[in-house]
Design a protein around this motif. Structure first.
Motif, mmCIF file in Angstrom:
data_model
loop_
_atom_site.group_PDB
_atom_site.id
_atom_site.type_symbol
_atom_site.label_atom_id
_atom_site.label_comp_id
_atom_site.label_asym_id
_atom_site.label_seq_id
_atom_site.Cartn_x
_atom_site.Cartn_y
_atom_site.Cartn_z
ATOM 1 N N ALA A 91 -13.822 1.533 -19.799
ATOM 2 C CA ALA A 91 -14.391 0.205 -19.552
ATOM 3 C C ALA A 91 -15.918 0.264 -19.553
ATOM 4 C CB ALA A 91 -13.882 -0.337 -18.225
ATOM 5 N N ASN A 114 -19.470 -5.343 -23.599
ATOM 6 C CA ASN A 114 -18.829 -6.604 -23.237
ATOM 7 C C ASN A 114 -19.177 -7.674 -24.264
ATOM 8 O OD1 ASN A 114 -21.433 -7.419 -22.643
ATOM 9 N ND2 ASN A 114 -21.239 -6.766 -20.511
ATOM 10 N N ARG A 115 -18.608 -8.886 -24.041
ATOM 11 C CA ARG A 115 -18.777 -9.918 -25.051
ATOM 12 C C ARG A 115 -20.256 -10.243 -25.278
ATOM 13 N NH1 ARG A 115 -14.794 -14.914 -25.123
ATOM 14 N NH2 ARG A 115 -13.406 -13.132 -25.163
ATOM 15 N N GLU A 116 -21.001 -10.213 -24.194
ATOM 16 C CA GLU A 116 -22.420 -10.536 -24.301
ATOM 17 C C GLU A 116 -23.144 -9.514 -25.192
ATOM 18 O OE1 GLU A 116 -26.334 -10.780 -21.553
ATOM 19 O OE2 GLU A 116 -24.407 -10.516 -20.549
ATOM 20 N N ASP A 117 -22.813 -8.225 -24.972
ATOM 21 C CA ASP A 117 -23.405 -7.175 -25.792
ATOM 22 C C ASP A 117 -23.089 -7.400 -27.256
ATOM 23 O OD1 ASP A 117 -24.522 -5.691 -23.731
ATOM 24 O OD2 ASP A 117 -22.612 -4.717 -23.292
#
Lengths: 322, 502
Positions: free
Chosen positions: B241, B246-249
């Motif tokens: 994890a 993440n989606r932002e990245d």
């Protein structure tokens, strides 16, 4: 600088002393190192590796190829010239390392005429004079006529003092025209510049040029050897129009000076046998390399005559450059 | 000439057990040697070349090419984890990859590296497949005038690399330019700053400069600094994890990857430019494009993604001039070209038509190879990250050993090892004084090319400098470089203008 040169001279002398007379009865009883003074993948490297493989079979000892590039082959050649003259360190010499470099590098630490024992002539190749297929020059004469103008014509080379540069300079001298030298670090990039028409012409190894000639991207106007090229028999020798334009690139196996005669003879036989093998013959045909027919006894004279020939061209070129 | 039937032909060639095995082998060797500082693809391919004599030519090339692009993946691993670029083209990755790793996000940085590399290669392979002959034609139209303009643009952009004071970057670029002068001038044959050393005739070895300034200097710096016994920065969160962006990245990274790929594909296709230049330019472009350039050099993920996409794209694009014109762009390509000739295949304009199975098989194998590399690299991340925790008394001597070995193996000459060590000392002094070595490397690579092309253009133009503005592509690039210089003056200038109007 003088100290460095003195040190080199001393170490060379010391090594020669150590070499003495080595019994050649049992030669070779350990692996032989063949120094290739150019990078892996170059035409010299390819030829050397193929020959080393056959020589290993013939001599019963591995011939190890070691690439030691630098200074137009001078670095690797110097290493061989200053090693023991026992036949266990040999080099693949070229028109560059054994002839041209002497007049190009003022501080060349070895003399190809006195610091070398020639072992065997390996092969030679003439080069093609190519222009872009879109160029208006259809014949050598067109090119030379254009070179009479004030702006002249440009020619690409693989660098100042290389055989491709000196070939252009010789044509300039013999035709007494205005040909402007444009050096490129690599022959490949120079060839690209000729293809695109940026530079007018170039002397190039027949194999890489030939495919582009056949594909209609380049046109060959002449060939540098007096006898023409086996790869491109239809191309006229420049020597027919300008006598004295007999330039070939060649390879010659050699060792340090004063090698025992019987060792040299054994190595000469091994190279001769390698050259006769199918693998080497096939490669030579594909690469446009011709086998040389220079007898062993005439090798030293051959080196001297080449040193003088290229020296004259280099001197003429320098005189004009200044 | 249907693209899909060609690709199908490629799959037929590349999907044999033998081809797959050697592709895998090449990629593994490539990753491994790429990660070792100093030992790069050039040396490895020259060593592996004679070993492939017995193989089918296509298979041999698949393996040798695998070493080449595999090394790009591997090179970034040591850049990110140890601040030691495994290959020169991954030096710029260390700028942001290493700070990321130091802040405990090594896994994340390696993950971005793998994904960006894969995307860059894949997109570039598609470009090669669709447009290889057309691109080769365009690259041919690129004359020395345009090359010069690209180099100027690259150098101007480079002054923004490295963070900190732009003045210090500029000083380092100039220092790199000076280092690049060493050697025989190809125009006149004059020896410049060789001090009588025959070994310096061809200039200082790139490997020596890169490994000395980055590798040796970094180790000296670490040894001179306070000993860190598993300091907090060393402890890494290794759960999956923590590595997954993440989606932002992701939304922040896809554009840098695309930009990096386009720059990489363009630069890579030009004979003579290569992946190192591509990665530097992509980094500089990314920093320019960023809304917050201050983050660069401190662990910005874009600073890893863009240059990695670019150098991998460039590696694939470099095959365009090699395969379709027989013109190798750099030393590694020249060795691969030599390998082809040795196997009796002569690349050139007729290569694609004469040997379709080999051409398409190679391209498809590149893609398979990149897929292998992706799956090889992802599971290894957890293991690789532990390299950081190896005690320095073991790690440092090992790294120095490999650096010396790598410097030596370029031309089998001990001289280069000493040069590397000299640059190591120099690099340490520079870092201590707050100068970053990255711009030195760029100046060193671009300087000689810029000089060569400047003089070449002028010789061909018979000494008329207006040629740089007459050719449109060159004029546009020089204009861009000019803008980059005057842009920082924009705000003060506007303020001045409004004051004048009032």
């Amino acid at each position: 600088m003088t100290t460095i040169r003195n040190m080199m001279a001393v170490s060379v002398a010391a090594m020669l002393g150590l070499a003495g007379s080595v019994s050649a009865q049992s030669f070779p009883d350990k692996p032989i190192t063949m120094i290739v003074p150019f990078a892996a993948g170059t035409s010299t490297d390819t030829v050397s590796r193929l020959i080393a493989e056959r020589m290993s079979e013939d001599l019963g000892q591995t011939v190890v190829v070691e690439n030691r590039a630098g200074a137009g082959g001078s670095v690797g050649t110097q290493d061989v010239v200053s090693s023991d003259a026992d036949g266990y360190t040999i080099a693949m010499g070229t028109v560059g390392t054994l002839a041209i470099n002497k007049s190009i590098f003022p501080e060349l630490p070895y003399d190809p005429e006195s610091d070398v024992t020639p072992i065997a002539f390996v092969g030679y190749t003439p080069t093609l004079l190519v222009v872009s297929a879109e160029s208006s020059f259809q014949t050598l004469n067109d090119l030379v006529e254009a070179a009479r103008s004030e702006d002249g014509v440009t020619f690409a080379s693989t660098g100042n003092g290389t055989s491709t540069h000196l070939a252009g300079e010789l044509l300039k001298t013999l035709s007494d025209t205005n040909m402007i030298h444009v050096p490129f670090g690599s022959g490949a990039v120079g060839l690209a510049a000729v293809m695109s028409g940026e530079v007018d012409f170039m002397f190039n190894h027949p194999v890489s040029a030939k495919q582009n000639v056949d594909a209609g991207k380049l046109r060959a106007l002449g060939v540098s050897g007096a006898a023409g090229s086996e790869v491109a028999p239809e191309v006229p020798p420049i020597n027919d129009s300008y006598e004295g334009f007999d330039l070939i690139a060649w390879w010659l196996m050699h060792g340090p000076a004063d090698m025992p005669a019987d060792v040299t003879e054994k190595l000469n036989m091994a190279v001769t046998n390698a050259l006769a093998s199918d693998a080497v013959s096939e490669h030579f045909v594909k690469s446009g390399i011709s086998k040389g027919e220079i007898p062993f006894a005439e090798l030293e004279g051959f080196i001297s005559s080449e040193v003088n020939k290229w020296g004259d061209i280099a001197n003429a070129a320098n005189a004009q450059a200044n | 000439m249907d693209l899909f039937s060609n690709i199908a032909l490629g799959f037929q060639t590349a999907f044999t057990a033998e081809a797959l095995f050697y592709c895998f082998l090449g990629c593994c060797i490539g990753t491994f040697v790429g990660a070792l500082p100093g030992i790069g693809p050039m040396v490895t391919i020259s060593v592996a070349l004679p070993l492939t004599f017995g193989l089918d030519p296509t298979v041999a090339l698949i393996m040798l090419a695998g070493i080449f692009y595999g090394a790009q993946y591997g090179g970034s691993i040591s850049s990110i984890l140890l601040n030691l670029p495994g290959t020169a083209s991954t030096a710029v990755t260390a700028l942001d990859g290493y700070p990321l790793a130091q802040s405990g996000r090594a896994g994340f940085a390696l993950f971005i590296n793998a994904i960006a590399s894969f995307c860059g290669s894949t997109l570039s392979i598609i470009v090669v497949m669709a447009f290889a002959p057309a691109i080769a034609e365009i690259a041919l139209r690129f004359n020395s005038t345009e090359y010069f303009a690209v180099m100027v643009l690259g150098l101007v952009a480079a002054c923004t690399i490295g963070g900190g004071s732009p003045l210090k970057s500029l000083v380092m670029v100039v220092f790199g330019l000076i280092l690049g002068i060493v050697g025989m001038d190809i125009n006149s044959g004059a020896m410049r700053y060789t001090f009588g050393f025959l070994e310096l005739t061809d200039g200082i070895s790139l490997i020596s400069v890169a490994m000395g300034l980055f590798g040796v200097a970094e180790i000296v710096r670490k040894m001179a600094g306070p000993s860190t016994h598993a300091s907090k920065t060393m402890i890494q969160d290794l759960s999956l994890a923590s590595m997954l962006p993440n989606r932002e990245d992701l939304s922040r990274l896809w554009l840098p990857i695309l930009r990096g790929t386009s720059i990489g594909s363009m630069i890579g296709a030009l004979p003579g430019a290569g992946p190192t230049v591509a990665s530097f330019m992509a980094y500089a472009a990314e920093k320019k494009a960023s809304r917050d350039p201050g983050r660069f050099g401190k662990g910005a993920p874009e600073g890893v993604a863009a240059p990695e996409a670019a150098n991998n794209a460039a590696v694939q694009a470099a095959f365009i001039p090699t395969l379709s014109l027989g013109i190798p762009g750099d030393v590694v390509m020249a060795i691969l070209l030599g390998a082809m000739i040795m196997h009796g295949v002569i690349p050139g304009p007729q290569f694609i038509a004469n040997e379709p199975a080999m051409f398409w098989g190679l391209l498809v194998s590149f893609w398979i190879g990149n897929l292998i590399l992706l799956f090889l690299n992802l599971p290894l991340i957890g293991l690789l990250v532990r390299i950081i925790t190896v005690p320095s008394r073991i790690l440092h001597p090992v790294v120095i050993f490999f650096i010396c070995l790598g410097s030596y193996s370029v031309s089998n000459n001990i001289f280069d090892v000493f040069v590397t060590l000299v640059f190591g000392v120099l690099g340490y002094v520079l870092v201590r004084r707050g100068f970053h070595p990255a711009p030195v490397l760029l100046g060193f690579i671009l300087g000689p090319m810029m000089e060569e092309n400047l003089r070449r253009s002028l010789v061909i133009a018979r000494g008329d400098p207006s040629v740089f503005l007459e050719r449109p592509a060159s004029a546009v690039m020089l204009g861009l470089a000019f803008l980059l210089i005057v842009m920082p003056l924009r705000k003060p200038a506007l303020r001045f203008l409004s004051r004048v109007r009032r």
